[in-house]
Write an enzyme that holds these catalytic residues in place. Sequence first.
Site, mmCIF file in Angstrom:
data_model
loop_
_atom_site.group_PDB
_atom_site.id
_atom_site.type_symbol
_atom_site.label_atom_id
_atom_site.label_comp_id
_atom_site.label_asym_id
_atom_site.label_seq_id
_atom_site.Cartn_x
_atom_site.Cartn_y
_atom_site.Cartn_z
ATOM 1 N N CYS A 32 0.839 -1.200 0.000
ATOM 2 C CA CYS A 32 0.000 0.000 0.000
ATOM 3 C C CYS A 32 0.877 1.254 0.000
ATOM 4 O O CYS A 32 1.673 1.458 0.926
ATOM 5 C CB CYS A 32 -0.913 0.004 1.225
ATOM 6 S SG CYS A 32 -1.830 1.548 1.380
ATOM 7 N N CYS A 35 0.371 3.677 3.220
ATOM 8 C CA CYS A 35 0.732 3.279 4.575
ATOM 9 C C CYS A 35 2.027 3.991 4.971
ATOM 10 O O CYS A 35 2.768 4.470 4.118
ATOM 11 C CB CYS A 35 0.922 1.757 4.634
ATOM 12 S SG CYS A 35 -0.612 0.853 5.022
ATOM 13 N N HIS A 79 -4.453 1.465 7.963
ATOM 14 C CA HIS A 79 -4.902 0.978 6.658
ATOM 15 C C HIS A 79 -6.365 0.519 6.668
ATOM 16 O O HIS A 79 -7.069 0.637 5.668
ATOM 17 C CB HIS A 79 -3.998 -0.193 6.240
ATOM 18 C CG HIS A 79 -4.261 -0.722 4.880
ATOM 19 N ND1 HIS A 79 -3.675 -0.193 3.748
ATOM 20 C CD2 HIS A 79 -5.055 -1.741 4.449
ATOM 21 C CE1 HIS A 79 -4.094 -0.861 2.677
ATOM 22 N NE2 HIS A 79 -4.931 -1.804 3.074
ATOM 23 N N ASN A 119 -13.668 9.025 -3.094
ATOM 24 C CA ASN A 119 -14.299 7.861 -3.717
ATOM 25 C C ASN A 119 -14.095 6.707 -2.758
ATOM 26 O O ASN A 119 -12.963 6.417 -2.374
ATOM 27 C CB ASN A 119 -13.627 7.518 -5.046
ATOM 28 C CG ASN A 119 -13.751 8.650 -6.058
ATOM 29 O OD1 ASN A 119 -14.750 9.374 -6.070
ATOM 30 N ND2 ASN A 119 -12.751 8.814 -6.886
ATOM 31 N N HIS A 132 -8.519 7.561 2.307
ATOM 32 C CA HIS A 132 -7.985 8.828 1.794
ATOM 33 C C HIS A 132 -9.031 9.521 0.938
ATOM 34 O O HIS A 132 -9.984 8.907 0.472
ATOM 35 C CB HIS A 132 -6.722 8.584 0.965
ATOM 36 C CG HIS A 132 -6.973 7.952 -0.379
ATOM 37 N ND1 HIS A 132 -7.357 6.628 -0.536
ATOM 38 C CD2 HIS A 132 -6.922 8.478 -1.632
ATOM 39 C CE1 HIS A 132 -7.506 6.367 -1.825
ATOM 40 N NE2 HIS A 132 -7.266 7.464 -2.519
ATOM 41 N N GLN A 134 -9.305 13.118 -1.971
ATOM 42 C CA GLN A 134 -8.513 13.837 -2.963
ATOM 43 C C GLN A 134 -9.000 15.281 -3.046
ATOM 44 O O GLN A 134 -10.112 15.596 -2.638
ATOM 45 C CB GLN A 134 -8.658 13.183 -4.336
ATOM 46 C CG GLN A 134 -8.234 11.725 -4.376
ATOM 47 C CD GLN A 134 -8.332 11.172 -5.793
ATOM 48 O OE1 GLN A 134 -7.636 11.622 -6.687
ATOM 49 N NE2 GLN A 134 -9.217 10.212 -5.974
HETATM 50 ZN ZN LIG Z 1 -2.391 1.376 3.615
#
Ligand SMILES: [Zn+2]
Length: 327
Positions: A32, A35, A79, A119, A132, A134
């Site tokens: 990822c 992370c 995560h 999203n 997350h 944007q």
């Molecule tokens: Zn992650």
Amino acid sequence: MSELRFEELRGEQVDYAIHRQERTFLPTREHCPLCPTRPGGPQTEIPLPAFEIVVFDNRFPAFEAPLGAAEVVVYTDDHDASFATLAPARAEALMWVWRQRYIELGARADVDYVYIFENRGVEVGVTLHHPHGQIYGYPFLPPVPKLELAADARLGGCAPCTLLARELADGRRVLYENDSVVVYVPYAARWAYEAHVVMREHRPSLRDCEPAELRLLADALQTLTRGYDALFERPFPYVMAVHQAPTAPVEPTTPVEPPAPTDVAAGVLGTGAGAHGHLHVEFYPPLRTADKLKYLAGSEQGAGTFISDTLPEESAAKLREAIARAA
Ligand SMILES: [Zn+2]
Ligand SMILES: [Zn+2]
Ligand SMILES: [Zn+2]
């Protein structure tokens, strides 16, 4: 570099960002990129062993200087978290980060509209699961905020203020209220579980909010997203769209008061007394049942008319129950 082309038939811009084909697509959690970089572990986008909220330029930008901006906002180093499960203080801190990015990006001459969004879920095309959002800084005013400004002109005043008053008077679609924010399924929702999170007072943007309003905005957003997850007892996919005042002068369709001098000094126009725009957050969830997706097909794509299988009042009743269950 991306390239803008104007589609004459629809009168709208199309952005070609072909380098985005190369972007990371659903990596395993060991790889990822959002992370933290843990000692002895692989280098990620974030060279820190732990963090709270991180903002950085998107490595695969749809827009970049000198023609706009594209940023990634990582909500947490956990995560497996989500916006809904953030500690309330973290969600509140995120509102301040959004506000700071709105002010900074909005002050740029090449950014006409600061658009904060998330999203969530592979159903809406997520390529990274790490929680997350944007931010795009558009070098033009995009069609949806432009339509909302046209609604102001049509209704003879601030459209979100008018619609909020109607929803409160009706009451059937209201999902949640606190002292500063109201959440409702709109009268003419396009998606089965669409919801709008609206500031009670006329606040053109995050920069116009009091600290308590930012805290209560975070509270309302988390209350709604927790209710969404409780609705079908599964992570609930959505597109979250933050709509605020444009940051470039707009062609007024009705007389607009000039911005206050402090706004001019900060380079942010379009906010301040009398300016168009009213901070609200819209959620577009694609699920119409626990396992059925709404697709945009013939009528929606070719004619621009949504066909819905559910009534907003019925969806609102189910969502209110889910919010109560999640509380
Ligand atoms: Zn992650
Ligand atoms: Zn308003
Ligand atoms: Zn809106």
